[in-house]
Design a protein around this motif. Structure first.
Motif, PDB file in Angstrom:
ATOM      1  N   GLY A  31      42.486  71.338  48.074  1.00 18.82           N
ATOM      2  CA  GLY A  31      43.789  70.835  47.673  1.00 18.82           C
ATOM      3  C   GLY A  31      44.818  70.753  48.776  1.00 18.82           C
TER       4      GLY A  31
ATOM      5  N   VAL B 200      51.942  66.695  53.625  1.00 13.58           N
ATOM      6  CA  VAL B 200      52.965  66.292  52.660  1.00 13.58           C
ATOM      7  C   VAL B 200      54.324  66.346  53.337  1.00 13.58           C
TER       8      VAL B 200
ATOM      9  N   SER C 125      55.081  68.058  46.927  1.00 12.98           N
ATOM     10  CA  SER C 125      54.314  69.032  46.147  1.00 12.98           C
ATOM     11  C   SER C 125      52.823  68.934  46.446  1.00 12.98           C
ATOM     12  N   LEU C 126      52.162  70.051  46.290  1.00 11.16           N
ATOM     13  CA  LEU C 126      50.700  70.114  46.383  1.00 11.16           C
ATOM     14  C   LEU C 126      50.217  71.162  45.398  1.00 11.16           C
ATOM     15  N   LYS C 127      48.964  71.015  44.965  1.00 12.22           N
ATOM     16  CA  LYS C 127      48.358  72.030  44.097  1.00 12.22           C
ATOM     17  C   LYS C 127      47.026  72.438  44.691  1.00 12.22           C
TER      18      LYS C 127
ATOM     19  N   GLU D 281      50.424  76.076  42.526  1.00 11.43           N
ATOM     20  CA  GLU D 281      51.224  74.861  42.494  1.00 11.43           C
ATOM     21  C   GLU D 281      52.440  75.077  43.386  1.00 11.43           C
TER      22      GLU D 281
ATOM     23  N   VAL E 211      47.606  73.386  54.848  1.00 13.68           N
ATOM     24  CA  VAL E 211      48.771  72.712  54.280  1.00 13.68           C
ATOM     25  C   VAL E 211      49.747  72.435  55.422  1.00 13.68           C
TER      26      VAL E 211
END
Length: 124
Positions: free
Chosen positions: A7, A11, A16-18, A80, A120
């Motif tokens: 995931g 970004v 947002s990312l999950k 989340e 991320v």
């Protein structure tokens, strides 16, 4: 037992990312699960944790922006992440305290396992 995280990605700030992390193997039960992160040049830190009864705790830096949850039927923990900031950029690791079945029938053992990490990146 293996943990597989997924995931992560790139970004923009405020996006947002999950993240998801699935535990597999001959699992008897899973106790606490959690997400940690490690930014370049920094120590690994706890982001959020969740008990088997779904009681959650968060690092102050992510409170109100991140939500941890789990699906015990799928041996999966989620993170989340909303309102992401550049300082959230890190490799995120999942962790689980697992009781697993041994080759001796009726016996179990307990160990802590880590996922492989998912990157991320939050751009400003």
């Amino acid at each position: 037992v293996q943990l597989q995280a997924s995931g992560g990605g790139l970004v923009q700030a405020e996006g947002s990312l999950k993240l998801s992390c699935v535990a597999s193997g001959d699992i008897f039960s899973i106790n606490d699960m959690g997400w940690y992160r490690q930014a370049p040049g920094k120590q690994r830190e706890l982001v959020a944790g969740i008990t088997s009864g779904s009681t959650a705790n968060y690092a102050d830096s992510v409170k109100g922006r991140f939500t941890i949850s789990r699906d015990n039927t799928k041996n999966t923990v989620y993170l989340e992440m909303n309102s992401l900031k550049p300082e959230d950029t890190a490799v995120y690791y999942c962790n689980a305290d697992v009781r697993y079945r041994t080759i001796v029938a009726g016996f179990t053992r307990r160990n802590s396992y880590w996922g492989q990490g998912t990157l991320v990146t939050v751009s400003s």
